[in-house]
Design a protein around this motif. Structure first.
Motif, PDB file in Angstrom:
ATOM      1  N   MET A   1      49.375  45.322  40.597  1.00 59.48           N
ATOM      2  CA  MET A   1      48.264  44.977  39.608  1.00 59.48           C
ATOM      3  C   MET A   1      47.378  43.658  40.164  1.00 59.48           C
ATOM      4  O   MET A   1      48.092  42.754  40.409  1.00 59.48           O
ATOM      5  N   PRO A   2      46.018  43.737  39.981  1.00 55.21           N
ATOM      6  CA  PRO A   2      45.345  42.656  40.726  1.00 55.21           C
ATOM      7  C   PRO A   2      45.521  41.627  39.645  1.00 55.21           C
ATOM      8  O   PRO A   2      45.605  41.582  38.632  1.00 55.21           O
ATOM      9  N   LYS A   3      45.166  40.429  40.437  1.00 55.38           N
ATOM     10  CA  LYS A   3      45.198  39.245  39.780  1.00 55.38           C
ATOM     11  C   LYS A   3      43.761  38.959  38.936  1.00 55.38           C
ATOM     12  O   LYS A   3      43.010  39.236  39.479  1.00 55.38           O
ATOM     13  N   PRO A   4      43.994  38.401  37.891  1.00 51.78           N
ATOM     14  CA  PRO A   4      42.563  38.127  37.170  1.00 51.78           C
ATOM     15  C   PRO A   4      41.893  36.818  37.934  1.00 51.78           C
ATOM     16  O   PRO A   4      42.438  35.858  38.388  1.00 51.78           O
ATOM     17  N   LEU A   5      40.645  36.917  37.660  1.00 54.47           N
ATOM     18  CA  LEU A   5      39.825  36.101  38.374  1.00 54.47           C
ATOM     19  C   LEU A   5      40.072  34.723  37.479  1.00 54.47           C
ATOM     20  O   LEU A   5      39.911  34.638  36.215  1.00 54.47           O
ATOM     21  N   ARG A   6      40.096  33.612  38.062  1.00 56.20           N
ATOM     22  CA  ARG A   6      40.328  32.277  37.593  1.00 56.20           C
ATOM     23  C   ARG A   6      38.976  31.643  37.569  1.00 56.20           C
ATOM     24  O   ARG A   6      38.315  31.669  38.494  1.00 56.20           O
ATOM     25  N   THR A   7      38.655  31.245  36.347  1.00 53.36           N
ATOM     26  CA  THR A   7      37.420  30.453  36.170  1.00 53.36           C
ATOM     27  C   THR A   7      37.752  29.087  35.931  1.00 53.36           C
ATOM     28  O   THR A   7      38.532  28.758  35.127  1.00 53.36           O
ATOM     29  N   SER A   8      36.937  27.902  36.641  1.00 54.89           N
ATOM     30  CA  SER A   8      37.278  26.560  36.312  1.00 54.89           C
ATOM     31  C   SER A   8      36.820  26.339  34.753  1.00 54.89           C
ATOM     32  O   SER A   8      35.929  26.887  33.972  1.00 54.89           O
TER      33      SER A   8
END
Length: 97
Positions: A1-8
């Motif tokens: 399962m891909p990791k979700p994109l982290r936004t600052s």
């Protein structure tokens, strides 16, 4: 399962600022477009002005003398008044509400 994109946090704050600014701009634009056009005062006959002043005087007197809500009734037809008196009177009474 891909990791979700982290936004600052800065990205989230910038997005909220942009959305709030867009909402405020839209609100200002809508309020400006819905503003009623200022109506110019039409000349009113002397008889009509006297009739409207008499009704306003009676309303003020009835309001001063009445301690509770009541009904003040005027006849619809006044001899010697023009048709514009009805419109002028309606406008005046709407403004008082």
């Amino acid at each position: 399962m891909p990791k979700p994109l982290r936004t600052s946090r800065r990205t989230w704050i910038a997005a909220w600022v942009v959305l709030c600014a867009a909402g405020l701009a839209a609100t200002v634009g809508l309020n400006a477009s819905n503003a009623p056009d200022p109506q110019t005062e039409r000349p009113v006959s002397a008889e009509c002005a006297e009739y409207v002043a008499d009704i306003e005087r009676q309303l003020a007197e009835a309001q001063r003398m009445s301690e509770r809500d009541g009904v003040l009734v005027f006849s619809r037809v006044q001899a010697g008044t023009d048709d514009d008196c009805g419109e002028v009177l309606r406008d005046r009474l709407r403004d008082d509400r």
